[in-house]
Scaffold this motif. Structure first.
Motif, PDB file in Angstrom:
ATOM      1  N   ASP A  25      -1.016  -0.515  -4.899  1.00 23.55           N
ATOM      2  CA  ASP A  25       0.433  -0.694  -5.026  1.00 23.55           C
ATOM      3  C   ASP A  25       0.800  -2.164  -5.224  1.00 23.55           C
ATOM      4  O   ASP A  25       1.694  -2.484  -6.007  1.00 23.55           O
ATOM      5  N   SER A  54      12.960  -2.471  -6.454  1.00 20.75           N
ATOM      6  CA  SER A  54      12.602  -1.127  -5.990  1.00 20.75           C
ATOM      7  C   SER A  54      11.303  -0.749  -6.683  1.00 20.75           C
ATOM      8  O   SER A  54      11.116  -1.046  -7.860  1.00 20.75           O
ATOM      9  N   PHE A  55      10.413  -0.098  -5.935  1.00 18.31           N
ATOM     10  CA  PHE A  55       9.088   0.213  -6.462  1.00 18.31           C
ATOM     11  C   PHE A  55       8.657   1.585  -5.964  1.00 18.31           C
ATOM     12  O   PHE A  55       8.832   1.914  -4.794  1.00 18.31           O
ATOM     13  N   GLU A  56       8.080   2.370  -6.861  1.00 19.31           N
ATOM     14  CA  GLU A  56       7.531   3.679  -6.507  1.00 19.31           C
ATOM     15  C   GLU A  56       6.023   3.594  -6.623  1.00 19.31           C
ATOM     16  O   GLU A  56       5.481   3.454  -7.723  1.00 19.31           O
ATOM     17  N   ASN A  61       7.774   4.979  -1.654  1.00 20.44           N
ATOM     18  CA  ASN A  61       8.800   4.225  -2.376  1.00 20.44           C
ATOM     19  C   ASN A  61       9.351   3.153  -1.454  1.00 20.44           C
ATOM     20  O   ASN A  61       9.514   3.387  -0.256  1.00 20.44           O
ATOM     21  N   THR A  63      11.896  -0.741  -1.289  1.00 16.69           N
ATOM     22  CA  THR A  63      12.733  -1.777  -1.865  1.00 16.69           C
ATOM     23  C   THR A  63      12.491  -3.050  -1.085  1.00 16.69           C
ATOM     24  O   THR A  63      12.404  -3.021   0.150  1.00 16.69           O
ATOM     25  N   LYS A  72      10.538   0.766   3.407  1.00 17.61           N
ATOM     26  CA  LYS A  72       9.557   1.626   2.773  1.00 17.61           C
ATOM     27  C   LYS A  72       9.486   3.011   3.398  1.00 17.61           C
ATOM     28  O   LYS A  72       9.635   3.153   4.599  1.00 17.61           O
ATOM     29  N   SER A  73       9.222   4.003   2.562  1.00 13.47           N
ATOM     30  CA  SER A  73       8.942   5.342   3.071  1.00 13.47           C
ATOM     31  C   SER A  73       7.554   5.340   3.721  1.00 13.47           C
ATOM     32  O   SER A  73       6.723   4.484   3.428  1.00 13.47           O
ATOM     33  N   GLN A  91      11.607   9.064   4.844  1.00 11.04           N
ATOM     34  CA  GLN A  91      12.333   8.045   4.088  1.00 11.04           C
ATOM     35  C   GLN A  91      13.076   7.126   5.056  1.00 11.04           C
ATOM     36  O   GLN A  91      13.580   7.588   6.081  1.00 11.04           O
TER      37      GLN A  91
END
Length: 94
Positions: A25, A54-56, A61, A63, A72-73, A91
């Motif tokens: 990641d 923001s990043f998946e 996911n 931010t 983060k999740s 989440q």
């Protein structure tokens, strides 16, 4: 799941660990920031691109805030027969 399959295929069926996924990641997050910073990216423009990004990713996911701290999740795994299995993703609250 695609990440795990690809990792196993490339690494003699070895299971990836948390650090492997976080490293993956990290590389792709930086790639996204460099692309956003543009063709003549500088250290400053990449830093600015990361701020608020923001990043998946494969670990979930998230931010980044203006200081670079992630919201983060979290993926929850459950051990079944001694092996981790995906249970759920939590989440972050807004």
């Amino acid at each position: 799941q695609d990440f795990i399959k690809s990792y196993k295929k490339a690494n003699k069926n070895a299971d990836p660990n948390t650090f492997t996924a976080l490293g993956y990641d990290s590389v792709y997050m930086m790639k996204q920031a460099i692309e956003k910073a543009g063709k003549n990216a500088t250290r400053e423009s990449v830093r600015n691109a990361i701020s608020g990004m923001s990043f998946e990713g494969v670990t979930g996911n998230f931010t980044l805030d203006k200081k670079g701290s992630p919201k983060k999740s979290v993926i929850v795994l459950e051990l079944k027969d001694g092996k981790p299995e995906y249970k759920t993703t939590i989440q972050p609250s807004k």
